[in-house]
Enzyme design. Structure first.
Site, PDB file in Angstrom:
ATOM      1  N   LYS A   1      11.393 -13.653  -0.781  1.00 18.81           N
ATOM      2  CA  LYS A   1      10.384 -14.260   0.069  1.00 18.81           C
ATOM      3  C   LYS A   1      10.860 -15.943  -0.074  1.00 18.81           C
ATOM      4  O   LYS A   1      10.718 -16.470  -1.287  1.00 18.81           O
ATOM      5  CB  LYS A   1       8.999 -14.211  -0.300  1.00 18.81           C
ATOM      6  CG  LYS A   1       8.565 -12.913  -0.730  1.00 18.81           C
ATOM      7  CD  LYS A   1       8.420 -11.917   0.552  1.00 18.81           C
ATOM      8  CE  LYS A   1       8.001 -10.502  -0.149  1.00 18.81           C
ATOM      9  NZ  LYS A   1       8.268  -9.432   0.542  1.00 18.81           N
TER      10      LYS A   1
ATOM     11  N   GLY B   1       4.057   1.827   1.740  1.00 14.70           N
ATOM     12  CA  GLY B   1       4.904   2.481   2.850  1.00 14.70           C
ATOM     13  C   GLY B   1       6.357   2.689   2.485  1.00 14.70           C
ATOM     14  O   GLY B   1       7.009   3.812   2.956  1.00 14.70           O
TER      15      GLY B   1
ATOM     16  N   PRO C   1       0.581  -1.461   0.067  1.00 15.97           N
ATOM     17  CA  PRO C   1       0.092  -0.100  -0.037  1.00 15.97           C
ATOM     18  C   PRO C   1       0.941   1.269   0.044  1.00 15.97           C
ATOM     19  O   PRO C   1       0.394   2.342   0.056  1.00 15.97           O
ATOM     20  CB  PRO C   1      -0.837  -0.067   1.174  1.00 15.97           C
ATOM     21  CG  PRO C   1       0.046  -0.887   2.336  1.00 15.97           C
ATOM     22  CD  PRO C   1       0.672  -1.951   1.419  1.00 15.97           C
TER      23      PRO C   1
END
Ligand SMILES: C[S@@+](CC[C@H](N)C(=O)[O-])C[C@H]1O[C@@H](n2cnc3c(N)ncnc32)[C@H](O)[C@@H]1O
Length: 349
Positions: free
Chosen positions: A303, A220, A218
């Site tokens: 990841k 940051g 979003p």
């Protein structure tokens, strides 16, 4: 079991709870004869060094570990009764270490109390008491940027105490636990991992310039880049937070990074926090390399899968090193099943 022992050549190493065994492998690679004595809690290992603390620290300076987040030496240990009388035992332990102090160098005390609550004293009480002891011995206290650290790790049965150069501990924070306060205007928890990476890898911002944020929503990281005065191209099919989307210094491209790359322009900084398999993300960063200025910095979170975790990390780092000089790679305190990598373009120094 409840013994007082001095002149130990032990270490306590700390990793994310799920990464303890990868951290243990890294310690064993650095010290072939290392003997694990105990897991003090998930991700916190105690063991005996074959080569000694200085050799371990030197090995990690040459090849910094990815999963070990913090190490400290244990030169002395004391039994604990979990009663206020423990504190005088700790005083004695510290007295024992006074000959190891570097007199010209500032120090701080970092205490960890493991094994849940129920302590009759707080970390602060131990820090304060032992700091006063060292100060009265004539060394100066410097809490935020000490040159040497007295590390105290207390379990329900023992205290493990050691003194080392702060730079050898891999992190300035006890156990590598770098916490940040929530800021007004913060858009995501992901901001903490960027703040931690900037601090640990000593990322320097150019003061203006252009940044590319892959997997930005979003927003940051984009927000933090804006606080450094950078114009940002934010690539993500998902929505940005309205406070970021409405910023005229942010260009939001609602598309995938695969579609956007290779970018037809150059950036001072490229960030990638995409929720994407580590190897795929590394491959995309190879495409992005041509869009990073020669002096530029790239930061990427990889990841990692639940199986073959360490192998996936190693293979992704290998891939990245085809196009980048890797300046740091670590599973940060704010990383979950991922690692963060800081890089510059090869030949970019
Ligand atoms: C962990 S979030 C990023 C958080 C962000 N760094 C922040 O600070 O708010 C991961 C993002 O990656 C995006 N993403 C996943 N695959 C992507 C792709 N192929 N291209 C672009 N963005 C992608 C997702 O839509 C998601 O918004």
């Amino acid at each position: 079991m409840h013994t007082t022992t001095d002149n130990l050549s032990w270490t306590i190493f700390t990793a994310a709870p799920a990464s303890g065994r990868f951290a243990l492998d890294e310690i064993r690679e650095a010290d072939r004869g290392f003997r694990l004595l105990d897991w003090l809690e998930p991700g916190v290992g105690l063991g005996e060094l074959a080569g000694g603390w200085d050799l371990l620290a030197a090995a990690f300076r040459r090849k910094p570990p990815v999963f070990v987040r913090h190490i400290c030496p244990v030169q002395t240990s004391r039994p604990l009764a979990r009663s206020p009388s423990d504190l005088s035992g700790l005083d004695q332990a510290v007295e024992n270490l006074i000959p190891l102090l570097e007199w010209e160098q500032s120090f701080s005390v970092q205490t960890r109390l493991l094994g849940g609550g129920g302590w009759p004293y707080q970390r602060f009480d131990v820090n304060q008491r032992l700091a006063a002891k060292l100060q009265s011995a004539g060394v100066s206290l410097e809490v935020s940027r000490p040159q040497q650290v007295l590390s105290v790790v207390c379990t329900t049965t023992h205290a493990y105490v050691g003194l080392s150069a702060a730079a050898d501990n891999l992190s300035d924070w006890a156990g590598g636990e770098r916490r940040f306060k929530r800021e007004a205007g913060q858009v995501s928890r992901a901001e903490f991992k960027l703040l931690e990476a900037i601090e640990l890898f000593r990322v320097v911002f150019p003061g203006g310039g252009a940044a590319l944020d892959l997997g930005a929503a979003p927003g940051g990281w984009t927000r933090l880049l804006r606080t450094h005065g950078m114009r940002v191209v934010a690539v993500d099919p998902a929505e940005l937070h309205p406070s970021v989307a409405s910023d005229p210094g942010v260009l939001h491209l609602r598309q995938s990074a695969q579609k956007y790359l290779p970018a037809g322009r150059e950036f001072d900084i490229i960030l990638n926090d995409m929720r994407l398999d580590a190897l795929d993300s590394a491959r995309l960063m190879l495409l992005a390399a041509g869009s990073l200025k020669r002096s530029g910095t790239a930061l990427v979170t990889l990841k990692l899968p639940g199986r073959g975790t360490a192998q996936a990390a190693a293979r992704s780092l290998d891939l990245l090193s085809q196009a980048y000089w890797i300046t740091g790679a670590r599973q940060l305190f704010h990383n979950r099943s991922e690692i963060t990598v800081a890089m510059q373009r090869t030949g970019g120094r």
